[in-house]
Scaffold this motif. Structure first.
Motif, PDB file in Angstrom:
ATOM      1  N   ILE A   1      -3.866   6.266  -3.484  1.00 15.00           N
ATOM      2  CA  ILE A   1      -3.436   6.686  -2.150  1.00 15.00           C
ATOM      3  C   ILE A   1      -4.447   6.181  -1.125  1.00 15.00           C
ATOM      4  CG2 ILE A   1      -2.833   8.655  -0.700  1.00 15.00           C
ATOM      5  CD1 ILE A   1      -2.321  10.232  -3.291  1.00 15.00           C
ATOM      6  N   PRO A   2      -4.095   5.195  -0.313  1.00 16.35           N
ATOM      7  CA  PRO A   2      -5.064   4.537   0.588  1.00 16.35           C
ATOM      8  C   PRO A   2      -5.265   5.306   1.890  1.00 16.35           C
ATOM      9  CG  PRO A   2      -2.953   3.455   0.772  1.00 16.35           C
ATOM     10  CD  PRO A   2      -2.765   4.575  -0.218  1.00 16.35           C
ATOM     11  N   VAL A   3      -5.942   6.442   1.809  1.00 16.28           N
ATOM     12  CA  VAL A   3      -6.111   7.286   2.994  1.00 16.28           C
ATOM     13  C   VAL A   3      -6.918   6.552   4.067  1.00 16.28           C
ATOM     14  CG1 VAL A   3      -7.048   9.445   3.850  1.00 16.28           C
ATOM     15  CG2 VAL A   3      -5.959   9.375   1.594  1.00 16.28           C
TER      16      VAL A   3
ATOM     17  N   GLY B   1       1.064   6.952  -6.434  1.00 16.56           N
ATOM     18  CA  GLY B   1      -0.048   7.887  -6.597  1.00 16.56           C
ATOM     19  C   GLY B   1       0.378   9.325  -6.368  1.00 16.56           C
ATOM     20  N   LEU B   2       1.184   9.559  -5.327  1.00 10.14           N
ATOM     21  CA  LEU B   2       1.648  10.922  -5.034  1.00 10.14           C
ATOM     22  C   LEU B   2       2.520  11.472  -6.161  1.00 10.14           C
ATOM     23  CD1 LEU B   2       2.508  10.535  -1.240  1.00 10.14           C
ATOM     24  CD2 LEU B   2       0.693  11.957  -2.208  1.00 10.14           C
TER      25      LEU B   2
ATOM     26  N   ALA C   1       0.734   4.167  -2.690  1.00  4.50           N
ATOM     27  CA  ALA C   1       0.591   5.556  -2.248  1.00  4.50           C
ATOM     28  C   ALA C   1       1.698   6.429  -2.819  1.00  4.50           C
ATOM     29  CB  ALA C   1       0.599   5.627  -0.721  1.00  4.50           C
TER      30      ALA C   1
ATOM     31  N   ALA D   1       6.056   5.105   1.126  1.00  2.09           N
ATOM     32  CA  ALA D   1       5.567   6.183   0.267  1.00  2.09           C
ATOM     33  C   ALA D   1       6.521   7.376   0.276  1.00  2.09           C
ATOM     34  CB  ALA D   1       4.170   6.610   0.722  1.00  2.09           C
TER      35      ALA D   1
ATOM     36  N   PHE E   1      -4.955   3.763   5.620  1.00  3.14           N
ATOM     37  CA  PHE E   1      -3.907   4.264   6.517  1.00  3.14           C
ATOM     38  C   PHE E   1      -4.499   4.637   7.877  1.00  3.14           C
ATOM     39  CE2 PHE E   1      -1.433   7.741   8.356  1.00  3.14           C
ATOM     40  CZ  PHE E   1      -0.178   7.152   8.412  1.00  3.14           C
TER      41      PHE E   1
ATOM     42  N   GLN F   1       0.825  -1.209   0.000  1.00  2.00           N
ATOM     43  CA  GLN F   1       0.000   0.000   0.000  1.00  2.00           C
ATOM     44  C   GLN F   1       0.857   1.256   0.000  1.00  2.00           C
ATOM     45  OE1 GLN F   1      -2.673  -0.722   3.364  1.00  2.00           O
ATOM     46  NE2 GLN F   1      -4.255  -1.339   1.913  1.00  2.00           N
ATOM     47  N   GLY F   2       2.019   1.195   0.646  1.00  2.00           N
ATOM     48  CA  GLY F   2       2.938   2.320   0.597  1.00  2.00           C
ATOM     49  C   GLY F   2       3.481   2.540  -0.801  1.00  2.00           C
TER      50      GLY F   2
ATOM     51  N   LEU G   1       3.965   1.756   5.824  1.00  2.00           N
ATOM     52  CA  LEU G   1       3.288   2.371   4.674  1.00  2.00           C
ATOM     53  C   LEU G   1       3.819   3.780   4.426  1.00  2.00           C
ATOM     54  CD1 LEU G   1      -0.556   2.253   4.018  1.00  2.00           C
ATOM     55  CD2 LEU G   1       0.772   4.302   3.562  1.00  2.00           C
TER      56      LEU G   1
ATOM     57  N   CYS H   1      -5.010   9.551  -7.336  1.00  2.00           N
ATOM     58  CA  CYS H   1      -5.631   9.777  -6.022  1.00  2.00           C
ATOM     59  C   CYS H   1      -6.240   8.493  -5.462  1.00  2.00           C
ATOM     60  CB  CYS H   1      -6.697  10.860  -6.121  1.00  2.00           C
ATOM     61  SG  CYS H   1      -6.047  12.529  -6.391  1.00  2.00           S
TER      62      CYS H   1
END
Length: 483
Positions: A356-358, A122-123, A119, A379, A361, A115-116, A375, A353
């Protein structure tokens, strides 16, 4: 002769996947710094070739936003010609991993690292595409792009053309967010196609001065790797860097495909994915893409989910989606030339966007805080350095976290019949816990006989064994140590 049964559901699903894949194939290619047609080539190979091979029956392969950053860096560093070599070699490595039945081991990678990685990608993707959204040029790596956003905002506010492009991109994102809420319409026309079509129509209707996609045709875009391209990567100064890029291509493409397969398996009740066969299928597809000088492919969860939700029953749907892409690229290539780049940037900003697993997280921070740290570290490292080094940093953080969590040791102190103290060490004693252990031992009273019992330890590394021995010699002149 055996009859081939064509399901209406598969045909319908293939059209839905085609409409979803078309803008994504083009957008990923443009963001990767290669001709738009190469995105279609990878989508065609993913449908016609990988779609026929065993592995997963319903997931769909093509160019993925998750590899955009790595491909862009490779093209900038080694040149467009070397991209095909890297993709070809990555495909061969994937085939070897599948033959050796190592596909299942990709499921052992830490969730925080995966997931990191998404993310971080994605960033970096969003930061880079914000420049395209306004008709500007990105600075380079993720950190530089993020640092340049304030200046980008000022320059956009001072330029009418940049503000117009931003309006087209922002409108595209708004449609991508709003269209799925109209469920009946969303079942017929996917949001990426609707958003791109509306943006293209608005630019054409009002004659807006925004950059458009450049198209040259499939024949001009496809180029076979040449001997010089292999030699360029094998040269001394870039060999180590090229090997790192190749390893990153292989591992990230494989992990993304197999994680996607696991997710797709949860969406349907059909046959489960054979991970080793799927890895071989992805490797065959990437080998062909490499020979065509095209983008690397992975299984893409967006298209795969659309395929399942559209009612696909067999792998025929993904093969047909490849046929529709081929027919479009052959018959209507000029149609791509009217698409504004800001619209494609809007599609990719939206896709970035979503990487990015907000929510994950926040949930992870509440329940597994150490995994959330992994994570965030992964990222941040990807944004600060590059994808390969960032993933390595994430893996090292995950290993350190696991070592810390498994290295749990405690000291149990009991009174003995003779008035002394029995100190029993229980758990796994490693150097990570050594400072705390020594502090606890030094805090024990020295006016009573002490006995140190190490028989309850599951693991005792050399550092702790040496420290215990040294402490015993100094603090237990009248006591003893049991192991």
């Amino acid at each position: 002769m055996k009859r081939v049964r064509i399901s209406r559901a598969d045909v319908t699903a293939s059209l839905v996947v085609f409409l979803v894949a078309l803008p994504l194939c083009v957008g990923v290619a443009v963001a990767s710094g290669v001709p738009a047609e190469l995105g279609l080539v990878t989508g065609i190979v993913g449908g016609l070739l990988t779609g026929l091979l065993p592995g997963s029956s319903l997931q769909v392969s093509g160019p993925a936003a998750g590899l955009t950053v790595l491909v862009y860096e490779a093209v900038e560093t080694y040149g467009p010609g070397a991209l095909g070599v890297l993709v070809l070699l990555a495909g061969l490595l994937q085939i070897a991993l599948g033959v050796l039945k190592l596909g299942r081991w990709f499921r052992a990678i830490s969730t925080g690292v995966v997931q990191g990685m998404l993310a971080g990608i994605g960033l970096v993707l969003v930061a880079g595409q914000l420049y395209t959204l306004t008709g500007a040029h990105a600075h380079g790596n993720g950190l530089a792009n993020l640092a340049g956003l304030p200046n980008l905002a000022v320059s956009t506010a001072c330029s009418a053309d940049a503000a117009t492009a931003l309006g087209i991109g922002a409108g595209t994102i708004a449609v991508l967010i709003a269209w799925p809420r109209w469920r009946r319409a969303a079942r017929m026309l996917p949001a990426p196609l609707v958003a791109t079509a509306l943006a293209t129509g608005a630019v054409a209707l009002f004659h807006l001065p925004v950059p458009r996609l450049e198209v040259n045709g499939l024949a001009d875009a496809v180029s076979l790797p040449e001997r010089e391209d292999f030699g360029r990567l094998a040269g001394g100064p870039v060999l180590l860097s090229a090997l790192g890029t190749l390893l990153a291509f292989t591992l990230i493409a494989s992990a993304e495909s197999l994680f996607s397969a696991a997710a797709v398996d949860r969406l349907h009740d059909g046959p489960r994915t054979d991970f080793d066969k799927e890895l071989i299928a992805q490797g065959v597809g990437n080998s062909v893409c490499g020979m065509l000088g095209s983008l690397p492919m992975t299984a893409v969860i967006v298209r795969s989910a659309a395929n399942v939700q559209a009612g696909a029953r067999t792998k025929l749907s993904r093969v047909l989606h490849g046929i529709w892409l081929l027919l479009f690229a052959a018959a209507l290539p000029a149609a791509l030339g009217v698409i504004p780049l800001a619209a494609l940037a809007g599609v990719l900003v939206h896709a970035g966007c979503k990487l990015i697993p907000v929510r994950d997280f926040v949930r992870m921070w509440r329940t597994h805080r150490a995994e959330a740290v992994v994570l965030a570290a992964t990222a941040s490292a990807i944004v600060a350095t590059n994808l390969f080094e960032g993933v390595l940093a994430g893996l090292l953080t995950a290993v350190a976290k696991s070592a810390w969590e498994t290295s749990r040791v405690q000291l149990e102190v009991e009174d003995t019949e003779g008035g002394g103290l029995l100190v029993r060490a229980v758990g796994s004693a490693t150097f990570l816990r050594l400072p705390a252990l020594l502090d606890q031992l030094d805090a024990l009273p020295r006016d009573r006989p002490l006995e140190l019992d190490l028989s309850g330890l599951r693991h005792l590394d050399h550092a702790c064994a040496t420290a215990f021995e040294s402490w015993s010699q100094q603090a237990l002149p009248g006591g003893s140590t049991r192991t």
